[in-house]
Design an enzyme around this catalytic site. Structure first.
Site, PDB file in Angstrom:
ATOM      1  N   ARG A  82       0.853  -1.182   0.000  1.00  0.00           N
ATOM      2  CA  ARG A  82       0.000   0.000   0.000  1.00  0.00           C
ATOM      3  C   ARG A  82       0.894   1.239   0.000  1.00  0.00           C
ATOM      4  NH1 ARG A  82      -2.446   3.074   4.732  1.00  0.00           N
ATOM      5  NH2 ARG A  82      -3.691   4.597   3.604  1.00  0.00           N
ATOM      6  N   HIS A 126      -2.585  11.045   0.794  1.00  0.00           N
ATOM      7  CA  HIS A 126      -1.987  10.810   2.113  1.00  0.00           C
ATOM      8  C   HIS A 126      -1.323  12.129   2.538  1.00  0.00           C
ATOM      9  CE1 HIS A 126      -0.532   7.399   4.904  1.00  0.00           C
ATOM     10  NE2 HIS A 126      -0.161   8.543   5.476  1.00  0.00           N
ATOM     11  N   GLU A 171      -6.946   8.602   6.455  1.00  0.00           N
ATOM     12  CA  GLU A 171      -7.158   9.220   7.768  1.00  0.00           C
ATOM     13  C   GLU A 171      -7.634  10.670   7.689  1.00  0.00           C
ATOM     14  OE1 GLU A 171      -3.752   8.758  10.265  1.00  0.00           O
ATOM     15  OE2 GLU A 171      -3.890   6.575  10.293  1.00  0.00           O
ATOM     16  N   ASN A 296      -6.775   1.850  10.128  1.00  0.00           N
ATOM     17  CA  ASN A 296      -5.439   1.997  10.699  1.00  0.00           C
ATOM     18  C   ASN A 296      -5.588   1.924  12.209  1.00  0.00           C
ATOM     19  OD1 ASN A 296      -4.662   2.432   8.084  1.00  0.00           O
ATOM     20  ND2 ASN A 296      -4.184   4.612   8.337  1.00  0.00           N
ATOM     21  N   TYR A 298      -3.465   1.742  15.902  1.00  0.00           N
ATOM     22  CA  TYR A 298      -2.200   1.844  16.632  1.00  0.00           C
ATOM     23  C   TYR A 298      -2.352   1.627  18.130  1.00  0.00           C
ATOM     24  CZ  TYR A 298      -0.018   3.462  12.372  1.00  0.00           C
ATOM     25  OH  TYR A 298       0.461   3.518  11.092  1.00  0.00           O
ATOM     26  N   GLU A 356      -3.014  -0.148   8.225  1.00  0.00           N
ATOM     27  CA  GLU A 356      -1.788   0.248   8.931  1.00  0.00           C
ATOM     28  C   GLU A 356      -1.850  -0.307  10.338  1.00  0.00           C
ATOM     29  OE1 GLU A 356      -0.796   4.455   9.071  1.00  0.00           O
ATOM     30  OE2 GLU A 356      -1.384   4.698   6.978  1.00  0.00           O
TER      31      GLU A 356
HETATM   32  C1  BGC Z   1      -0.363   7.717   9.221  1.00  0.00           C
HETATM   33  C2  BGC Z   1       1.086   7.541   8.847  1.00  0.00           C
HETATM   34  C3  BGC Z   1       1.950   7.740  10.077  1.00  0.00           C
HETATM   35  C4  BGC Z   1       1.573   6.682  11.089  1.00  0.00           C
HETATM   36  C5  BGC Z   1       2.379   6.735  12.372  1.00  0.00           C
HETATM   37  C6  BGC Z   1      -0.749   7.126  10.541  1.00  0.00           C
HETATM   38  O1  BGC Z   1      -1.499   8.075  11.246  1.00  0.00           O
HETATM   39  O2  BGC Z   1      -1.206   7.275   8.186  1.00  0.00           O
HETATM   40  O3  BGC Z   1       1.398   8.429   7.830  1.00  0.00           O
HETATM   41  O4  BGC Z   1       3.306   7.707   9.791  1.00  0.00           O
HETATM   42  O5  BGC Z   1       0.227   6.820  11.450  1.00  0.00           O
HETATM   43  O6  BGC Z   1       2.180   7.941  13.032  1.00  0.00           O
END
Ligand code: BGC
Length: 459
Positions: A82, A126, A171, A296, A298, A356
């Site tokens: 991607r 992006h 995002e 995405n 995290y 992501e």
């Molecule tokens: C984004 C990336 C970023 C990653 C880590 C995501 O919010 O799509 O561009 O590098 O998180 O912060």
């Protein structure tokens, strides 16, 4: 520390394993071959906006080294990649004249990927808006929806014969929260009245583009959002309200209009007089059927009420016994299972990709004997891949998973200080070295996840 992993992990043979990157974060050469500057180029070249004055001028030099990078992906066994295309390489002024050299670059990249049997997933936006469009108001100008769809149509006509997975926006929440409300990302506005307008035009641009795709393209198109479960700090009613606000603002602000054709009511309370009334026809445009949703993921966020935190009246609470990444995000893999299940339930089990997932940890600064040991990232990936497996077992229609990121790269306002790659990049020499996490991931891909049934070698 050894960690027990469920004994039955195995993914379907056609599960899509990939890595993700974005144009400005890796390409370098931002003005090469006739490209127009982006808002990120300007932001980086404004003193004080990016840590250490770092810029994307060179980044990973991927614009010139893309063949080497595709070879690296092939060696890791990636099935998909991607990446994003830079609008300003295609239309230097963001509208009108098309720059063939920019299109040619993505054409060559896609051919190289397909030759290596790697499926491209192309993100059209992006965050690197052409600066010339920002001069006209950027995402605050209603015309941008048409401009974006025009640019997208250029891409569809040239590349849809080979690209089967398209993403309109990456995002949009970060674009407005960081770029228009808090000003920590380009274009750096700090304006409560601007953020909802930018949100709306991003969504209209998405709607226009999906419509354009239905006449120009033959494959699949979706959008990528970043989601976080919001958990309450205490049983207090005020913390419950804080969770509802935080969830509406981050998790439902974009998905409710796309799936239901309406904004969450809480946004009225959050933005007050800054929340405009939009015509119903706009909401109809936004509510286009998408072929998949990209998520995405995290971290999660534990929140409590705070009268001072504007505009949400909610603030995050640090978790004492948790592991945090270098960007200050709690490691919480079960939140990924929770997020996927929630989307299944709320939005009718749409086809999903985790587009992501990854972490910045402190890696040893130099490579020793060709090796970079990154045990925390290894553990992070093991935990999160087990979490997506749990979601699939519970009925989520998850089709693939992309690690953020293939390479250490330009981490926006953090510059090069945060390393997310599973491949280490020496920014002096541009030498690439797969980290232990890359070896783990290659093993996961090669065994369709079964490698995770073995205990971690070292953590
Ligand atoms: C984004 C990336 C970023 C990653 C880590 C995501 O919010 O799509 O561009 O590098 O998180 O912060």
């Amino acid at each position: 520390m050894k960690r027990a992993v469920s004994s039955k992990i195995e993914f379907a043979p056609d599960f899509v394993w990939g890595c993700a990157t974005s144009a400005y974060q890796i390409e370098g050469s931002p003005l090469a071959d006739g490209a127009g500057p982006s808002i990120w180029h300007r932001f980086c070249h404004t003193p004080g906006m990016v840590r250490d004055g770092d810029t994307g001028d060179v980044a990973c030099d991927h614009y010139r080294r893309y063949r080497e990078d595709v070879e690296l992906m092939r060696q890791l066994g990636l099935r998909a990649y991607r990446f994003s295309t830079s609008w300003g390489r295609i239309q230097p002024l963001g509208r009108g004249r098309v720059n063939q050299a920019g299109l040619d670059f993505y054409d060559r990249l896609i051919d190289a990927l397909l030759e290596a049997h790697i499926e491209p997933m192309v993100t059209l936006y992006h965050w690197d808006l052409p600066a010339a469009l920002d001069n006209l108001g950027g995402w605050l100008n209603p015309d941008i929806a048409k401009r974006f769809a025009d640019y997208a149509a250029i891409m569809f006509r040239r590349l849809d014969d080979r690209v089967k997975m398209w993403v309109t926006l990456n995002e949009p929440w970060v674009v407005t929260d960081g770029g228009y409300l808090h000003g920590v990302l380009a274009p750096g506005h700090r304006n409560r009245f601007a953020a909802p307008i930018a949100t709306h035009h991003l969504l209209r641009a998405h709607g226009e583009t999906v419509q354009a795709y239905r006449s120009e393209g033959k494959h699949r198109i979706g959008i990528v959002v970043n989601l976080e479960p919001k958990h309450r700090a205490t049983d207090e009613q005020s913390d419950g309200d804080a969770v509802t606000h935080a969830d509406a603002y981050m998790n439902r602000q974009y998905l409710d209009p796309i799936f239901f054709g309406r904004y969450p009511e809480e946004l009225n309370e959050i933005f007050g007089e800054a929340w405009p009334r939009w015509p119903p026809k706009d909401l109809e445009l936004i509510k286009q059927t998408i072929d998949f949703l990209g998520i995405n993921y995290y971290t999660r966020s534990v929140v409590r009420f705070s009268a001072q935190a504007s505009p949400l009246r909610a603030e995050p609470v640090h978790q004492k016994r948790a592991t945090y990444t270098e960007t200050g995000w709690e490691v919480f893999p079960q939140g990924l299972t929770e997020t996927l299940l929630r989307i299944k339930e709320r939005y009718g089990n749409p086809p999903l990709y985790v587009t992501e997932n990854g972490a910045a940890f402190f890696d040893p600064p130099t490579v020793h004997d060709g090796r970079v040991a990154d045990p925390l990232r290894v553990d992070y990936l093991r935990g999160h891949i087990a979490a997506i497996h749990a979601a699939i077992e519970a009925g989520v229609d998850l089709r693939g998973y992309f690690v953020w990121s293939l390479l250490d790269n330009f981490e926006w306002s953090h510059g090069y200080s945060k390393r997310f790659g599973i491949v280490h990049v020496d920014f002096e020499t541009q030498q690439r070295t797969p980290k232990d996490s890359a070896r783990l991931y290659a093993g996961v891909i090669g065994s369709n996840g079964r490698a995770l049934n073995e205990p971690a070698e070292q953590c």
